[in-house]
Design an enzyme around this catalytic site. Structure first.
Site, mmCIF file in Angstrom:
data_model
loop_
_atom_site.group_PDB
_atom_site.id
_atom_site.type_symbol
_atom_site.label_atom_id
_atom_site.label_comp_id
_atom_site.label_asym_id
_atom_site.label_seq_id
_atom_site.Cartn_x
_atom_site.Cartn_y
_atom_site.Cartn_z
ATOM 1 N N PRO A 2 1.409 -0.950 0.101
ATOM 2 C CA PRO A 2 0.012 -0.010 -0.251
ATOM 3 C C PRO A 2 1.138 0.954 -0.003
ATOM 4 O O PRO A 2 1.691 1.419 0.569
ATOM 5 C CB PRO A 2 -0.590 0.068 0.981
ATOM 6 C CG PRO A 2 -0.662 -1.447 2.005
ATOM 7 C CD PRO A 2 1.378 -1.731 1.143
ATOM 8 N N GLU A 3 0.533 2.149 -1.628
ATOM 9 C CA GLU A 3 1.173 3.323 -0.679
ATOM 10 C C GLU A 3 0.482 4.645 -0.487
ATOM 11 O O GLU A 3 -0.963 4.141 0.241
ATOM 12 C CB GLU A 3 1.072 3.815 -2.273
ATOM 13 C CG GLU A 3 2.395 3.051 -2.977
ATOM 14 C CD GLU A 3 3.061 3.058 -4.703
ATOM 15 O OE1 GLU A 3 3.255 3.786 -5.077
ATOM 16 O OE2 GLU A 3 3.297 2.976 -5.202
#
Length: 277
Positions: A2-3
Site C-alpha cells: 500500500p502506498e
DNA sequence: CTATAAACCTGCTGGC
DNA sequence: TGCCAGCAGGTTTATA
C-alpha cells in the site's frame, strides 16, 4: 503494497467502524512482524481503551487511544487490515482485535514486512520522525521541492520514493507521476526547473486524489478493509506495462531498475532533455 | 553525499 | 509435473 492512497482508503473504511469503540481483546500470532510490540504491551495499552482518532501520516496509520497511548501500523508490502473476518482467516493473521459491538479487526501480512508498534502516553513516535511532508500539505511547494533537490544528482525517481522528503509515494505512483509530468525518471532531481517541479507537484496531487477516489490500486495483494480490490489499476499508464504500447503515443513502454526497484516509463512521452532548468 | 545491495519474508509466474 | 530463477506495493542498514 500500500502506498498513500491505499492507506488512506483503508483509514476511511476503518474509521467509522472503529472510532469511539473500546478494544476488548488483543490476540497476537506466533510469527513475528518485522517490527512489532510485545503481546503484553499491546494488551496493556489497548485493552479496555476507546479509540479516539484514526489518522494517517505517509503510509502509517495512527490509532489514538483513550489514555494517550498510540498504536502505529505500517502495512509493509502485503499487509491488510480486514474488518469482520474470523481469527483463522488464512495462515497470516498476526494480530486480531475485538472491539465493542461485535467489531473485529485482523492484521494479515503474508510477507511480514509490516509494523505494529504501541507507544505509551508521551512516548515519542520514533518511526514518524523520519516521515516527510504530506503531499497535500500547503508546506509542499515547487520552491520547497526545488530547494530540497538543490545540488542533488540523484534521479527524480529516487527523490520521489524518498519518504523523508514527501511522504507516501511508492513505486507505482512514482512511475505514474513521472509519466504524467513528462519527465524522464533518470533526470537528476537538482536539474528540474521550478516549472517542472510545479508540474510534478500538480500531477502528484491529481494522481493521488484520483487513486483514493478509485479505492486504490490492486496489482497483486491490496484489499481494502472490507476485502475489496481497488480500481485504479485500470488507469495505470506505465506501471507494469513493459513492452506494451504507450496509451498516449503508442511507443514501447520500457523498464529500468533504479534503487533496486523497477521503473516503467515511456521514452517518447518522457524525454531526457525536457524540463531542465 | 550518493548509490547500490542486502536484509527482512512468502508466494506466484515463466522458462526449461 | 518439477525445479529454479526472478519478481513483487516498503523500509532500514551496511558497504563502496
Amino acid at each position: 503494497m500500500p502506498e498513500l492512497p491505499e492507506v488512506e482508503v483503508i483509514r476511511r473504511g476503518l474509521a467509522p467502524r472503529l472510532v469511539g469503540r473500546r478494544f476488548l481483546t488483543v490476540e497476537v500470532g506466533d510469527k513475528r512482524l518485522r517490527q512489532g510490540s510485545s503481546p503484553g504491551q499491546l494488551a496493556r495499552w489497548l485493552t479496555g481503551r476507546r479509540l479516539m482518532e484514526l489518522n494517517r501520516r505517509g503510509k502509517y496509520l495512527i490509532f489514538r487511544l483513550e489514555g494517550g497511548a498510540t498504536l502505529l501500523i505500517h502495512l509493509g508490502m502485503t499487509g491488510r487490515l480486514l474488518l469482520g473476518v474470523p481469527r483463522n482467516h488464512g495462515p497470516h493473521v498476526h494480530l486480531f482485535f475485538t472491539l465493542e459491538g461485535g467489531v473485529t479487526l485482523a492484521f494479515q501480512d503474508v510477507r511480514r514486512f509490516g509494523q505494529a508498534l504501541v507507544f505509551a502516553p508521551g512516548e515519542p513516535l520514533i518511526p514518524l520522525e523520519q516521515v516527510g511532508r504530506e503531499p497535500f500539505s500547503r508546506r509542499v511547494t515547487p520552491e520547497w521541492l526545488a530547494e530540497r533537490a538543490q545540488g542533488r544528482t540523484r534521479p527524480l525517481k529516487n527523490f520521489l520514493l524518498d519518504g523523508r522528503v514527501v511522504a507516501g509515494i511508492g513505486n507505482i505512483y512514482a512511475c505514474e507521476i513521472m509519466f504524467a509530468a513528462g519527465v524522464h525518471p533518470a533526470t537528476p532531481a537538482g536539474a528540474l526547473s521550478l516549472e517542472a517541479w510545479q508540474t510534478v507537484l500538480n500531477e502528484t496531487r491529481r494522481i493521488l486524489k484520483r487513486a483514493i477516489r478509485q479505492g486504490g490500486t490492486t496489482v497483486n495483494d491490496y484489499l481494502n478493509s472490507r476485502g475489496e480490490t481497488g480500481l485504479f489499476q485500470v488507469e495505470l499508464m506505465v506501471y507494469g506495462r513493459e513492452g506494451e504500447p504507450c496509451r498516449r503515443c503508442g511507443s514501447n513502454i520500457k523498464r529500468l531498475v533504479q534503487a533496486g526497484r523497477s521503473t516503467f516509463f515511456c521514452p517518447r512521452c518522457q524525454p531526457k532533455k525536457r524540463h531542465f532548468s
